[in-house]
Design a protein around this motif. Structure first.
Motif, PDB file in Angstrom:
ATOM      1  N   LYS A  45       7.257 -10.312   3.451  1.00 43.44           N
ATOM      2  CA  LYS A  45       6.513 -10.366   4.712  1.00 43.44           C
ATOM      3  C   LYS A  45       6.623  -9.059   5.481  1.00 43.44           C
ATOM      4  CE  LYS A  45      10.441 -12.589   7.039  1.00 43.44           C
ATOM      5  NZ  LYS A  45      10.894 -13.792   7.785  1.00 43.44           N
ATOM      6  N   LEU A  46       7.520  -8.174   5.059  1.00 44.26           N
ATOM      7  CA  LEU A  46       7.709  -6.879   5.703  1.00 44.26           C
ATOM      8  C   LEU A  46       7.125  -5.748   4.863  1.00 44.26           C
ATOM      9  CD1 LEU A  46      11.457  -7.346   6.737  1.00 44.26           C
ATOM     10  CD2 LEU A  46       9.428  -7.855   8.108  1.00 44.26           C
ATOM     11  N   THR A  47       6.345  -6.107   3.846  1.00 42.97           N
ATOM     12  CA  THR A  47       5.812  -5.127   2.902  1.00 42.97           C
ATOM     13  C   THR A  47       4.291  -5.118   2.935  1.00 42.97           C
ATOM     14  OG1 THR A  47       7.717  -5.415   1.434  1.00 42.97           O
ATOM     15  CG2 THR A  47       5.739  -4.434   0.474  1.00 42.97           C
ATOM     16  N   GLU A  48       3.705  -3.933   3.006  1.00 46.07           N
ATOM     17  CA  GLU A  48       2.253  -3.781   2.953  1.00 46.07           C
ATOM     18  C   GLU A  48       1.858  -3.264   1.574  1.00 46.07           C
ATOM     19  OE1 GLU A  48       0.284  -1.824   6.170  1.00 46.07           O
ATOM     20  OE2 GLU A  48       1.943  -2.241   7.554  1.00 46.07           O
ATOM     21  N   THR A  49       0.797  -3.853   1.016  1.00 45.67           N
ATOM     22  CA  THR A  49       0.321  -3.474  -0.310  1.00 45.67           C
ATOM     23  C   THR A  49      -1.095  -2.936  -0.219  1.00 45.67           C
ATOM     24  OG1 THR A  49       1.704  -5.138  -1.389  1.00 45.67           O
ATOM     25  CG2 THR A  49      -0.156  -4.269  -2.662  1.00 45.67           C
ATOM     26  N   GLU A  50      -1.338  -1.851  -0.940  1.00 53.62           N
ATOM     27  CA  GLU A  50      -2.653  -1.214  -0.961  1.00 53.62           C
ATOM     28  C   GLU A  50      -3.130  -1.122  -2.407  1.00 53.62           C
ATOM     29  OE1 GLU A  50      -4.663   3.101   0.277  1.00 53.62           O
ATOM     30  OE2 GLU A  50      -2.488   2.843   0.230  1.00 53.62           O
ATOM     31  N   SER A  51      -4.201  -1.858  -2.713  1.00 57.55           N
ATOM     32  CA  SER A  51      -4.806  -1.767  -4.042  1.00 57.55           C
ATOM     33  C   SER A  51      -5.768  -0.585  -4.042  1.00 57.55           C
ATOM     34  CB  SER A  51      -5.536  -3.064  -4.394  1.00 57.55           C
ATOM     35  OG  SER A  51      -4.622  -4.132  -4.495  1.00 57.55           O
ATOM     36  N   LEU A  52      -5.481   0.395  -4.862  1.00 58.80           N
ATOM     37  CA  LEU A  52      -6.240   1.637  -4.827  1.00 58.80           C
ATOM     38  C   LEU A  52      -7.550   1.524  -5.590  1.00 58.80           C
ATOM     39  CD1 LEU A  52      -3.275   4.105  -5.420  1.00 58.80           C
ATOM     40  CD2 LEU A  52      -4.284   3.418  -3.247  1.00 58.80           C
ATOM     41  N   GLU A  53      -8.594   2.130  -5.035  1.00 62.63           N
ATOM     42  CA  GLU A  53      -9.870   2.206  -5.734  1.00 62.63           C
ATOM     43  C   GLU A  53      -9.776   3.224  -6.867  1.00 62.63           C
ATOM     44  OE1 GLU A  53     -12.371   0.241  -5.057  1.00 62.63           O
ATOM     45  OE2 GLU A  53     -11.409  -0.690  -3.315  1.00 62.63           O
ATOM     46  N   SER A 110       6.571   1.627  -3.584  1.00 63.58           N
ATOM     47  CA  SER A 110       6.434   1.174  -4.969  1.00 63.58           C
ATOM     48  C   SER A 110       5.040   1.520  -5.483  1.00 63.58           C
ATOM     49  CB  SER A 110       6.645  -0.346  -5.075  1.00 63.58           C
ATOM     50  OG  SER A 110       7.887  -0.747  -4.549  1.00 63.58           O
ATOM     51  N   PHE A 111       4.955   1.686  -6.800  1.00 64.06           N
ATOM     52  CA  PHE A 111       3.659   1.867  -7.459  1.00 64.06           C
ATOM     53  C   PHE A 111       3.716   1.129  -8.790  1.00 64.06           C
ATOM     54  CE2 PHE A 111       0.798   4.131 -10.376  1.00 64.06           C
ATOM     55  CZ  PHE A 111      -0.390   4.078  -9.653  1.00 64.06           C
ATOM     56  N   VAL A 112       3.005   0.017  -8.876  1.00 67.79           N
ATOM     57  CA  VAL A 112       3.015  -0.809 -10.084  1.00 67.79           C
ATOM     58  C   VAL A 112       1.592  -1.271 -10.384  1.00 67.79           C
ATOM     59  CG1 VAL A 112       3.922  -2.885 -11.203  1.00 67.79           C
ATOM     60  CG2 VAL A 112       5.357  -1.620  -9.588  1.00 67.79           C
ATOM     61  N   ASN A 113       1.153  -1.041 -11.619  1.00 66.89           N
ATOM     62  CA  ASN A 113      -0.162  -1.495 -12.075  1.00 66.89           C
ATOM     63  C   ASN A 113      -1.285  -1.047 -11.139  1.00 66.89           C
ATOM     64  OD1 ASN A 113       1.032  -2.851 -14.274  1.00 66.89           O
ATOM     65  ND2 ASN A 113       1.388  -4.679 -13.030  1.00 66.89           N
ATOM     66  N   GLY A 114      -1.203   0.196 -10.659  1.00 65.40           N
ATOM     67  CA  GLY A 114      -2.281   0.757  -9.851  1.00 65.40           C
ATOM     68  C   GLY A 114      -2.271   0.342  -8.400  1.00 65.40           C
ATOM     69  N   ALA A 115      -1.251  -0.394  -7.963  1.00 61.84           N
ATOM     70  CA  ALA A 115      -1.151  -0.810  -6.559  1.00 61.84           C
ATOM     71  C   ALA A 115       0.055  -0.141  -5.921  1.00 61.84           C
ATOM     72  CB  ALA A 115      -1.044  -2.322  -6.451  1.00 61.84           C
ATOM     73  N   ARG A 116      -0.129   0.300  -4.690  1.00 66.38           N
ATOM     74  CA  ARG A 116       0.938   0.968  -3.961  1.00 66.38           C
ATOM     75  C   ARG A 116       1.389   0.075  -2.811  1.00 66.38           C
ATOM     76  NH1 ARG A 116       1.897   6.025  -4.858  1.00 66.38           N
ATOM     77  NH2 ARG A 116      -0.222   6.478  -5.587  1.00 66.38           N
ATOM     78  N   SER A 117       2.699   0.028  -2.563  1.00 68.45           N
ATOM     79  CA  SER A 117       3.208  -0.789  -1.458  1.00 68.45           C
ATOM     80  C   SER A 117       4.385  -0.079  -0.798  1.00 68.45           C
ATOM     81  CB  SER A 117       3.636  -2.172  -1.954  1.00 68.45           C
ATOM     82  OG  SER A 117       4.667  -2.077  -2.922  1.00 68.45           O
ATOM     83  N   PHE A 118       4.662  -0.462   0.442  1.00 72.25           N
ATOM     84  CA  PHE A 118       5.787   0.130   1.158  1.00 72.25           C
ATOM     85  C   PHE A 118       6.365  -0.895   2.121  1.00 72.25           C
ATOM     86  CE2 PHE A 118       1.793   1.229   3.131  1.00 72.25           C
ATOM     87  CZ  PHE A 118       1.975   0.948   4.471  1.00 72.25           C
ATOM     88  N   THR A 119       7.669  -0.790   2.315  1.00 68.32           N
ATOM     89  CA  THR A 119       8.419  -1.761   3.104  1.00 68.32           C
ATOM     90  C   THR A 119       8.683  -1.224   4.509  1.00 68.32           C
ATOM     91  OG1 THR A 119       9.497  -2.451   1.056  1.00 68.32           O
ATOM     92  CG2 THR A 119      10.503  -3.202   3.083  1.00 68.32           C
TER      93      THR A 119
END
Length: 390
Positions: free
Chosen positions: A306-314, A281-290
């Motif tokens: 709980k099975l999803t990691e989120t990465e807030s991009l610089e 997923s990519f929403v509001n500048g943050a990327r996540s994956f299940t």
């Protein structure tokens, strides 16, 4: 599905949804996608139940801020789903999200897994775009790839889809072991004769832990050279142009007005969410994956947070993502879009290296911004690496 795209006077952002169906009949020799061949009907039902619960839960999160205008059902092989299973998925989307009346709903397929009646039932549910993974119309090539279909089955599937009037894409592959220019041109011309609205043409990529990779590692796989691959790529551009197709993305061409709206979201950094295992997923500048673990996902009962990691991009990560994705578009990107998104001038961030790439013939200034030249398209890895390391 319930169609609703209004919350009174408050505008809603567009949203794409990717749905991952991780089932297939047989794993192809080049495939490293998260998919599982030979699953029981019970496992498939359990996955669909968890998926639908996950869809409804995510809908409650985005319903007040977004309106879905594209859906892409990928895999795996989504056409392995029965009409009843597919209806459950689409009903869950309609229950959970606000939907645009003119949304594009795409579905991937394998020619060996559907017939005209099944496709008709999918279309009656609202699916309006079909992508058929043909890859080649040479039976020897198809066998080497490990595909479950032959050329006749592929052509029958294309003709069934065309007879029903669905918006049709055909996926093809170049740079395959044993694929001569004659074989490549023959496949292209036969596909064009069927008149699909959209054609994708991807170079074979060797991925670790696949049969092709292992064969290559021990010297059993003879791949075309880079130069031969590029000749095939240039030839497909010529043939498609002569046939009236518009080359609009590195590996995609279409009849005018038939660009894949969902994929354009990826290439222009619009909001999209992925649902199911291995979905991004990519929403509001943050990327996540299940998670890619099928058992874990089913056991979650649709609560996949709980099975999803989120990465807030610089900020710099977002800028390089912008360059990496938008330069895939043949028309390139707009300087105004860059400034609107980041509040600064593109030249202040990438001006020096862009001038160098222009001097070397890899990038070209347009009326609105920058794009890759044909030489740049041939050397995208080098170009992107230099831009990202600016």
């Amino acid at each position: 599905m319930t169609i609703s795209n209004s919350t009174g006077s408050r505008p809603l952002k567009g949203l794409g949804i990717y749905i991952h169906i991780p089932f297939c009949v047989k794993k192809c020799n080049y495939c490293d996608f998260v998919s599982f061949p030979g699953c029981s009907s019970q496992v498939m039902d359990e996955y669909i139940d968890a998926l639908c619960a996950d869809i409804r839960r995510k809908g409650s999160v985005y319903r007040e801020t977004h309106c879905v205008d594209t859906i892409f059902i990928g895999g795996g092989t989504p056409t392995m789903l029965s009409a009843e299973q597919m209806q459950k998925v689409l009903t869950a989307i309609g229950d959970g999200f606000r939907l645009n009346e003119t949304m594009e709903i795409s579905m991937e397929s394998n020619p060996g897994t559907f017939d005209k009646d099944r496709l008709r039932s999918y279309m009656e549910m609202g699916i309006n775009r079909l992508s058929i993974g043909v890859q080649s119309l040479d039976d020897g090539i198809l066998k080497s790839l490990g595909r479950i279909h032959g050329s006749k089955t592929a052509l029958d599937a294309i003709r069934a889809a065309k007879s029903l009037g669905i918006n049709l894409n055909v996926d093809l592959m170049l740079g395959i072991p044993g694929q001569t220019m004659e074989i490549w041109e023959d496949t292209l011309k036969k596909i064009i004769a069927e008149d699909p609205q959209h054609i994708s043409f991807y170079s074979l990529q060797l991925e670790m832990h696949t049969p092709f990779y292992e064969d290559y590692r021990v010297g059993k796989l003879d791949l075309p050279t880079w130069e031969e691959n590029r000749v095939m790529y240039h030839r497909v551009l010529e043939i498609l142009k002569d046939a009236g197709y518009k080359h609009y993305e590195v590996s995609n061409a279409c009849k005018p007005g038939y660009e894949c709206r969902h994929n354009i979201k990826y290439w222009t950094m619009q909001d999209y969410i992925g649902v199911g295992i291995a979905a991004h997923s990519f929403v509001n500048g943050a990327r996540s994956f299940t998670t890619s673990n099928l058992k874990e996902y089913i056991a979650s009962g649709g609560n996949a947070d709980k099975l999803t990691e989120t990465e807030s991009l610089e900020d710099w990560d977002l800028k390089t993502d912008f360059i990496f994705t938008e330069l895939r578009l043949i028309d390139g990107f707009s300087l105004a879009d860059y400034k609107e998104m980041f509040g600064c001038e593109y030249e202040d961030d990438f001006g020096k290296v862009t001038e160098e790439l222009e001097a070397e013939g890899y990038m070209e200034k347009t009326e609105k911004g920058w794009k890759l030249t044909l030489s740049g398209l041939d050397n995208t890895n080098n170009v992107m690496e230099r831009l990202m390391n600016e």
